[in-house]
Design a protein around this motif. Structure first.
Motif, PDB file in Angstrom:
ATOM      1  N   GLU A  39       0.862  -1.178   0.000  1.00 29.28           N
ATOM      2  CA  GLU A  39       0.000   0.000   0.000  1.00 29.28           C
ATOM      3  C   GLU A  39       0.905   1.236   0.000  1.00 29.28           C
ATOM      4  N   ALA A  96       1.789   5.110   0.199  1.00 25.19           N
ATOM      5  CA  ALA A  96       1.248   6.335   0.788  1.00 25.19           C
ATOM      6  C   ALA A  96       0.917   7.338  -0.306  1.00 25.19           C
ATOM      7  N   ARG A 109       2.751  -1.038   4.139  1.00 32.12           N
ATOM      8  CA  ARG A 109       2.670   0.373   3.756  1.00 32.12           C
ATOM      9  C   ARG A 109       4.057   0.889   3.381  1.00 32.12           C
ATOM     10  N   ASP A 151       6.364   4.324   2.306  1.00 28.75           N
ATOM     11  CA  ASP A 151       6.409   5.786   2.373  1.00 28.75           C
ATOM     12  C   ASP A 151       7.871   6.232   2.295  1.00 28.75           C
ATOM     13  N   ALA A 188       5.187   3.446   8.789  1.00 31.20           N
ATOM     14  CA  ALA A 188       5.175   2.624   7.588  1.00 31.20           C
ATOM     15  C   ALA A 188       5.943   1.340   7.861  1.00 31.20           C
TER      16      ALA A 188
END
Length: 315
Positions: A180, A182, A206, A208, A219
């Motif tokens: 995923e 950011a 996540r 980033d 993250a």
């Protein structure tokens, strides 16, 4: 300087600038130059011992640790004309060392400046003797690099190459899990490619940015800069997994240049753009280089895992 990440790819049918700034040098640990051997001839075991873990073209049996310089920094050499072959616009180095010492007339290096090649001279390590010299350029810390603008360099037109390298690093760090991204510049640069390469669903990691002067957002994976002089990766203090990225591309994502559109009185101050004519814009959004992506994966042991090898073969 650290070995430039841009060696991971080139732009075909394009005249490239010098790879290195004047007055700097770097060392390439990989063998370079003829003779060349194909993957099937080398074999998987020997290729792995040499740092290649997936088929990626021919392997060189030339000298490792060639010293790379900007062509304009070379003195006391002549071109070996019978080895000055190229594709169409210059010399590509495919015939072996093409520079000879003016003193002893022995081959000492290879100059490359053809289209599709970074302009560079590779000195044969056996021909190099290091002599006493003035102190080398001091290593700048991250604060100095950001304050002096040293991270914003002249190779912006080739940022698809470090983007392809970073994409490969993210895919390996994700371990096959969904990612995923950011919202923001990282999503614009890598989001589409990651969505095409990795599965979608639960358990996403996540991704980033993090780094000096930027902070550490929450993250699982963070893109961090690689020091352009030492090659050291910036380390986050939190528990996120650092994913190395070319420092200049990282700085552009973390600190995009401010461009005001407000009317001004008098002369145009630095950084203000005219609206007539409009500044040039690319026809297409920046996409990570697939050549640099494969170049990077082929040199990572993880590519031998079935899920990652499938991605490698598909790209």
């Amino acid at each position: 300087m650290a070995l430039p990440i841009h060696l991971a790819g080139t732009h075909w049918e394009t005249l490239h600038p010098p790879l290195l700034e004047a007055g700097t040098y770097t060392v390439d640990p990989e063998p370079y130059g003829p003779p060349w051997r194909q993957w099937d001839e080398v074999g998987t075991r020997e290729a792995a011992e040499r740092g290649r873990f997936a088929p990626s073209g021919a392997l060189s049996d030339g000298s490792p640790d060639t010293v790379l310089l900007a062509p304009g920094d070379i003195r006391g050499t002549r071109l070996i004309l019978e080895r000055a072959g190229g594709y169409c616009m210059g010399i590509d180095g495919s015939d072996g060392p093409n520079l000879a010492c003016l003193g002893c007339d022995l081959p000492v290096g290879t100059r490359m400046d053809d289209c599709g090649c970074w302009q560079v001279v590779r000195l044969v390590p056996q021909a190099v003797v290091r002599l006493p010299s003035p102190p080398e350029r001091p290593v700048m810390d991250w604060a100095e690099l950001l304050a002096t603008g040293a991270l914003w360099h002249r190779l912006r037109a080739y940022w698809d190459i470090p983007a392809g390298v970073a994409l490969a690093q993210v895919v390996v760090a994700a371990g096959g899990a969904p990612v995923e991204v950011a919202p923001g510049p990282v999503s614009g640069l890598l989001g589409r490619a990651l969505g095409a390469l990795l599965p979608v669903g639960e358990g996403a990691k996540r991704l980033d940015l993090a780094g000096p002067g930027y902070g550490e957002p929450a993250a699982d994976l963070v893109l961090v800069p690689v020091h352009p002089q030492t090659g050291e990766v910036w380390r986050p203090r939190a528990g996120a997994v650092p994913v190395p990225m070319d420092a200049a591309l990282w700085a552009e994502l973390a600190f995009p240049p401010h461009r005001t559109r407000l009317p001004v009185v008098g002369g145009l101050p630095p950084g203000v753009e005219r609206d007539d004519p409009l500044p040039p814009h690319p026809l297409y959004p920046l996409q990570p280089s697939s050549e640099a992506f494969r170049y990077t994966l082929a040199r990572m042991p993880a590519v031998r895992e079935p899920w990652l090898r499938a991605i490698y073969d598909r790209v």
